[in-house]
Design a protein around this motif. Sequence first.
Motif, mmCIF file in Angstrom:
data_model
loop_
_atom_site.group_PDB
_atom_site.id
_atom_site.type_symbol
_atom_site.label_atom_id
_atom_site.label_comp_id
_atom_site.label_asym_id
_atom_site.label_seq_id
_atom_site.Cartn_x
_atom_site.Cartn_y
_atom_site.Cartn_z
ATOM 1 N N ARG A 95 0.824 -1.208 0.000
ATOM 2 C CA ARG A 95 0.000 0.000 0.000
ATOM 3 C C ARG A 95 0.863 1.265 0.000
ATOM 4 N N ARG A 96 2.022 1.194 0.636
ATOM 5 C CA ARG A 96 2.933 2.346 0.605
ATOM 6 C C ARG A 96 3.354 2.626 -0.840
ATOM 7 N N ASP A 97 3.652 1.567 -1.583
ATOM 8 C CA ASP A 97 4.000 1.732 -2.999
ATOM 9 C C ASP A 97 2.820 2.269 -3.798
ATOM 10 N N LEU A 98 1.610 1.820 -3.447
ATOM 11 C CA LEU A 98 0.406 2.292 -4.132
ATOM 12 C C LEU A 98 0.246 3.806 -3.944
ATOM 13 N N ALA A 157 -9.072 6.985 -2.013
ATOM 14 C CA ALA A 157 -8.693 8.099 -1.135
ATOM 15 C C ALA A 157 -7.592 8.939 -1.767
ATOM 16 N N CYS A 158 -6.616 8.281 -2.396
ATOM 17 C CA CYS A 158 -5.519 9.018 -3.037
ATOM 18 C C CYS A 158 -6.043 9.896 -4.175
ATOM 19 N N ALA A 159 -7.007 9.366 -4.935
ATOM 20 C CA ALA A 159 -7.593 10.161 -6.018
ATOM 21 C C ALA A 159 -8.285 11.400 -5.462
ATOM 22 N N ARG A 160 -8.951 11.256 -4.327
ATOM 23 C CA ARG A 160 -9.627 12.391 -3.702
ATOM 24 C C ARG A 160 -8.605 13.400 -3.155
ATOM 25 N N ILE A 161 -7.509 12.899 -2.565
ATOM 26 C CA ILE A 161 -6.458 13.783 -2.053
ATOM 27 C C ILE A 161 -5.838 14.575 -3.204
ATOM 28 N N LYS A 162 -5.578 13.888 -4.306
ATOM 29 C CA LYS A 162 -4.990 14.556 -5.466
ATOM 30 C C LYS A 162 -5.933 15.615 -6.017
ATOM 31 N N ALA A 163 -7.214 15.298 -6.071
ATOM 32 C CA ALA A 163 -8.196 16.274 -6.550
ATOM 33 C C ALA A 163 -8.237 17.503 -5.642
ATOM 34 N N HIS A 164 -8.137 17.287 -4.353
ATOM 35 C CA HIS A 164 -8.143 18.421 -3.415
ATOM 36 C C HIS A 164 -6.902 19.278 -3.616
ATOM 37 N N ALA A 165 -5.750 18.633 -3.770
ATOM 38 C CA ALA A 165 -4.511 19.383 -4.005
ATOM 39 C C ALA A 165 -4.595 20.180 -5.302
ATOM 40 N N GLN A 166 -5.162 19.579 -6.335
ATOM 41 C CA GLN A 166 -5.299 20.280 -7.617
ATOM 42 C C GLN A 166 -6.211 21.484 -7.491
ATOM 43 N N LEU A 198 -7.956 2.629 -0.594
ATOM 44 C CA LEU A 198 -6.821 3.523 -0.484
ATOM 45 C C LEU A 198 -6.579 4.272 -1.793
ATOM 46 N N ALA A 199 -6.719 3.561 -2.921
ATOM 47 C CA ALA A 199 -6.553 4.211 -4.225
ATOM 48 C C ALA A 199 -7.611 5.294 -4.428
#
Length: 426
Positions: free
Chosen positions: A303-306, A408-417, A405-406
């Motif tokens: 998951r860390r690699d993901l 969540a990462c997509a949502r985090i990236k969208a927030h950062a963008q 987790l993937a």
Amino acid sequence: MKFSSLTHRIGGDGVDAWQVHYDALARLEAGEDIIVLSIGQETEEQTPARIVAAAVDSLRAGRHHYTPVSGNADLRRAVAAHHARRSGRQVAADNCAIFAGAQNALFAVAQCILEAGDEVIVIAPYYTTYPATFTAAGARLVSVAARADDEFQLDPDAVIKAMTARTRAVVINSPNNPLGVVYARARVEAIARACVERDIWLVCDDVYQELLTDQELAARGDPAAVPGAAAVCISVSSLSKSHRMTGWRLGWVIGPEELMRHLENLSMCMSYGLPAFIQDAAVAALAGGDAMARTIRRNLDRRRDLVRRCLNDAPGLKLFNAAGGMFVVLDLSGMKTAATTAATTGATAATTGATAATTAATLSARQFARGLLDNHRVAVLPCDGFGAGGERLLRLSLCVDDARLADACARIKAHAQSLQASSIEA
């Protein structure tokens, strides 16, 4: 009504840092689609069936009465054997005391070794409860910041420089929470030697050590193996992370026998022993060796690699890469966001009111975490309650399944963008 000064020492930023997490849990319980990455437990996994069966069998056998205050003898022997196997240093059951989790154990240790007027050195960033835990007895916290340009490694020279005649303890947490850094053996041993020379306690929070591989353990070493250090070293750990037993509340302290006697006296008036059926389950857990810990470690590594793949190009975010612990840490130092301020000048302000000036402003970890929860329903833990260096860091748990987790990462990236876009427009 008047409250004691203790209530001030156990409050503050370390408590406030959890507000996003608690708000997320309340919204999750209300039915919202919240992904919780703000705590270090595998919430979608269960304690292994054989461990649960041991507790059930114990209850059915009537093992629900008072127990020895320091823990059942068979469990203390099992913990001592486990520690010896993991550290390479032999200890006896008399060097071990059982507590309701590592947090309870750390608090008990602090009460027995610290008092008003003492100083305790901690390495920042540190776990958010450390200030309250180690100052509750009246000691003063002395924070030594690890440097980002040194990969947040332990700096023995800085720690030794911070030692004074009032220093009674140094606390190290390796792998570190939140960063996951495993402190280099030579650096830890240098501090252990300094503690021996100055008669200072070295408290080792080893909870995440349980997830290290044998090779990593060998490279990390055991500070108590330094000549004379067994008399000043205290190790605290638990089964919470390694056996999916967070809610069982089973931890331990390993240290000198004299300390164990004082801890027993404290436990006598604090908990009066732990339930026998939980201790029996712990014996069963330890009998299974490291198989469960290895499974958990493999999941965490994957998951860390993901997360690295998913967030590697997220604007304004930098991933801190460390192999230990159950988290990934994001650095917000490169991120700016739009901020609006009021600008007023003389008669213009009097006749037309304030005009708005929009600029790029530094974003705090808590602001990012709050916006992420409110706008994208993901809970992460801001590290601004983790001491110096944590103000721009976010801790993401790796304890949900890969698909979740993937997402969540997509949502985090969208927030950062969205934050970066607003900054550019400003």
